[in-house]
Design a protein around this motif. Structure first.
Motif, short mmCIF file in Angstrom:
data_model
loop_
_atom_site.label_atom_id
_atom_site.label_comp_id
_atom_site.label_asym_id
_atom_site.label_seq_id
_atom_site.Cartn_x
_atom_site.Cartn_y
_atom_site.Cartn_z
N LYS A 179 -15.09 1.97 17.37
CA LYS A 179 -15.22 2.78 16.34
C LYS A 179 -16.54 3.47 16.21
N LEU A 215 -1.72 9.29 5.33
CA LEU A 215 -1.84 8.04 5.39
C LEU A 215 -0.58 7.42 5.31
N TRP A 260 0.76 -1.12 0.09
CA TRP A 260 0.00 -0.02 -0.12
C TRP A 260 0.97 1.23 -0.04
N ALA A 310 -9.47 -5.27 5.52
CA ALA A 310 -10.42 -4.29 4.73
C ALA A 310 -9.75 -2.69 5.24
N ARG A 311 -9.13 -2.52 6.28
CA ARG A 311 -8.71 -1.26 6.83
C ARG A 311 -7.18 -1.66 7.58
N ARG A 343 -11.30 -7.39 9.60
CA ARG A 343 -11.60 -5.92 9.46
C ARG A 343 -10.24 -5.05 9.16
N THR A 403 -4.81 -0.01 8.58
CA THR A 403 -4.41 0.85 9.78
C THR A 403 -5.54 1.19 10.71
N ALA A 404 -6.57 0.23 11.00
CA ALA A 404 -7.49 0.35 11.99
C ALA A 404 -7.10 0.20 13.13
#
Length: 146
Positions: A134, A90, A42, A123-124, A120, A126-127
């Protein structure tokens, strides 16, 4: 899931979803390596986009005599720079997350301490909050914002 469907899933998202081994501990070394690979890819993609933007702005920069043309170009560049600024933030968050993985502190909610969950995180990546925390944070944000 068929082999073709798995390959399509991989090509669309850029990675193969992690398959846990029976009895595998949460955030084991292979899991951490999986997320490190996702985050590094990424970050690499974002850095390439930054380079592309710089090259585009150098190539397209012109001093148009017509004020409308000049304004259009300046607006286009401003939009690109805003997007790159969001991506810069980001990239910082990706670096922070990679450090959490290295420190073996990745994958747990910063608020309540429970496992965030593999899907999760895929999907993200950096969560840093579980779905419940959340959701609560977003509800509070909406209430304060009104």
């Amino acid at each position: 899931m068929s082999t073709q469907a798995k390959q399509q899933q991989q090509s669309l998202s850029g990675f193969t979803p992690y398959v846990e081994a029976k009895g595998e501990e949460y955030m084991s070394k292979p899991m951490r390596q999986h997320f490190t690979k996702i985050l590094q890819k990424w970050k690499q993609d974002l850095m390439q986009e930054v380079d592309r933007t710089v090259d585009h702005m150098k190539d397209e920069a012109a001093n148009f005599p017509d004020p409308a043309d000049r304004a259009s170009q300046e607006e286009e560049f401003a939009l690109e720079l805003r997007a790159r600024d969001r991506e810069r933030k980001l990239i910082k968050k990706i670096d922070k997350t990679l450090q959490l993985i290295e420190d073996e502190e990745y994958g747990w909610c910063e608020s309540c301490g429970v496992e965030i969950g593999i899907r999760r995180l895929e999907a993200r990546p950096t969560a840093d909050l579980c779905v419940d925390c959340k959701t609560l944070a977003e509800i509070k944000e909406k209430q304060v914002g009104k």
